[in-house]
Design an enzyme around this catalytic site. Sequence first.
Site, PDB file in Angstrom:
ATOM      1  CG  ASN A  27    -107.216 -40.687  -1.498  1.00 16.95           C
ATOM      2  OD1 ASN A  27    -107.867 -39.640  -1.585  1.00 16.95           O
ATOM      3  ND2 ASN A  27    -107.496 -41.619  -0.594  1.00 16.95           N
ATOM      4  CD1 TRP A  28    -103.826 -35.548  -3.865  1.00 19.06           C
ATOM      5  CD2 TRP A  28    -104.844 -33.572  -4.118  1.00 19.06           C
ATOM      6  NE1 TRP A  28    -103.325 -34.974  -5.004  1.00 19.06           N
ATOM      7  CE2 TRP A  28    -103.934 -33.757  -5.188  1.00 19.06           C
ATOM      8  CE3 TRP A  28    -105.608 -32.406  -4.075  1.00 19.06           C
ATOM      9  CZ2 TRP A  28    -103.756 -32.812  -6.195  1.00 19.06           C
ATOM     10  CZ3 TRP A  28    -105.437 -31.466  -5.070  1.00 19.06           C
ATOM     11  CH2 TRP A  28    -104.518 -31.664  -6.115  1.00 19.06           C
ATOM     12  CE  LYS A  29    -105.543 -41.409   2.567  1.00 19.79           C
ATOM     13  NZ  LYS A  29    -105.121 -42.307   3.658  1.00 19.79           N
ATOM     14  CG  HIS A 119    -110.140 -45.086   0.945  1.00 16.31           C
ATOM     15  ND1 HIS A 119    -109.813 -44.972   2.284  1.00 16.31           N
ATOM     16  CD2 HIS A 119    -108.973 -44.930   0.256  1.00 16.31           C
ATOM     17  CE1 HIS A 119    -108.513 -44.764   2.392  1.00 16.31           C
ATOM     18  NE2 HIS A 119    -107.980 -44.724   1.180  1.00 16.31           N
ATOM     19  CD  GLU A 121    -108.501 -42.737   5.033  1.00 15.63           C
ATOM     20  OE1 GLU A 121    -107.291 -42.851   5.288  1.00 15.63           O
ATOM     21  OE2 GLU A 121    -108.962 -41.867   4.255  1.00 15.63           O
ATOM     22  CD  GLU A 189    -108.026 -48.860   0.746  1.00 12.82           C
ATOM     23  OE1 GLU A 189    -107.367 -47.812   0.736  1.00 12.82           O
ATOM     24  OE2 GLU A 189    -109.187 -48.926   1.173  1.00 12.82           O
ATOM     25  N   GLY A 195    -101.168 -45.530   6.148  1.00 13.22           N
ATOM     26  CA  GLY A 195    -100.719 -44.482   7.046  1.00 13.22           C
ATOM     27  C   GLY A 195     -99.828 -44.944   8.181  1.00 13.22           C
ATOM     28  CB  SER A 235     -97.108 -47.371   4.070  1.00 13.24           C
ATOM     29  OG  SER A 235     -97.872 -47.067   5.220  1.00 13.24           O
ATOM     30  N   GLY A 256    -101.348 -42.327  -0.845  1.00 13.84           N
ATOM     31  CA  GLY A 256    -102.014 -41.394   0.053  1.00 13.84           C
ATOM     32  C   GLY A 256    -101.164 -40.175   0.347  1.00 13.84           C
ATOM     33  N   GLY A 257    -100.626 -40.091   1.565  1.00  7.98           N
ATOM     34  CA  GLY A 257     -99.899 -38.908   2.010  1.00  7.98           C
ATOM     35  C   GLY A 257     -98.746 -38.506   1.116  1.00  7.98           C
TER      36      GLY A 257
END
Length: 278
Positions: A27-29, A119, A121, A189, A195, A235, A256-257
């Site tokens: 997931n590039w967000k 999600h 967010e 999640e 994060g 994470s 994620g990141g």
Amino acid sequence: MTGNTQEGADARQPLPFMERTPLIAGNWKMNLDHLQAIALVQKLAWGLSDVRHDFSAAEVAVFPPFTDLRSVQTLLAADKLSLTLGAQDVSPHEAGAYTGDISAAMLAKLDVSYVLVGHSERRQGHGESDETVGLKARAAHASGMVPMICVGETAADLEEHGAAAIPVAQLTTALAQLPEDAEFVVAYEPVWAIGSGQAATPEQAEDVARALREHLRDLRGDDRAARTRILYGGSVASQNIAGFMRQPNVDGALVGGASLKVDEFTRIIQFQKHVTAG
């Protein structure tokens, strides 16, 4: 979950064996413009080719921002790449006066296979309710895509309700909008891990994944519970992926990141080497 409920679940016959292909989803967000997206996908494809990744053994999906989808789709088709395309969100509406929304039909025309719904967010930053998540999942399914239903608890939820209670309740409400025969993926999640650099332990992820699968058994029967892939997200890194993938009810990861770093994401995708080495 109450103690009696867990005891009842433990007393059941095991679910029928079902081979579930692991899924590693990036997931590039809100990162990367369409040119940067092309460069990342090319590097990822080259990296996976170098290590001779077997896509039949572990599926790989990328979830770019809306503005990148057409460029990534064109690249995947032109170069016949085995990566699967996903979208980060979808409108619950089919069409009309919904400025800024992207319909499921629009995404389907771009060869999108998976759609993230619920999600954390989106839930926290945009006030999306469990009912809205269900409507989005239904819209994705109706257009031939597979919704990836995200569930998870905050640190306060965990302290007040214990493990699994909030994810199970979120999943129940979302599935109320989906037909009985709908295919879907569940992504657990924990909000407190996203994060933060502090992932859940593999045992924590397994406990919740097992509870979700047993609840799916109640809602959709043995076959759907055995078939449905349950991912862990929060994470995820190459250093911890093997521990998650050793768990019997964890079928992949929502990354994620780390998915924006080609070398790191490639190492995560190659989790089978770490699992074997362990």
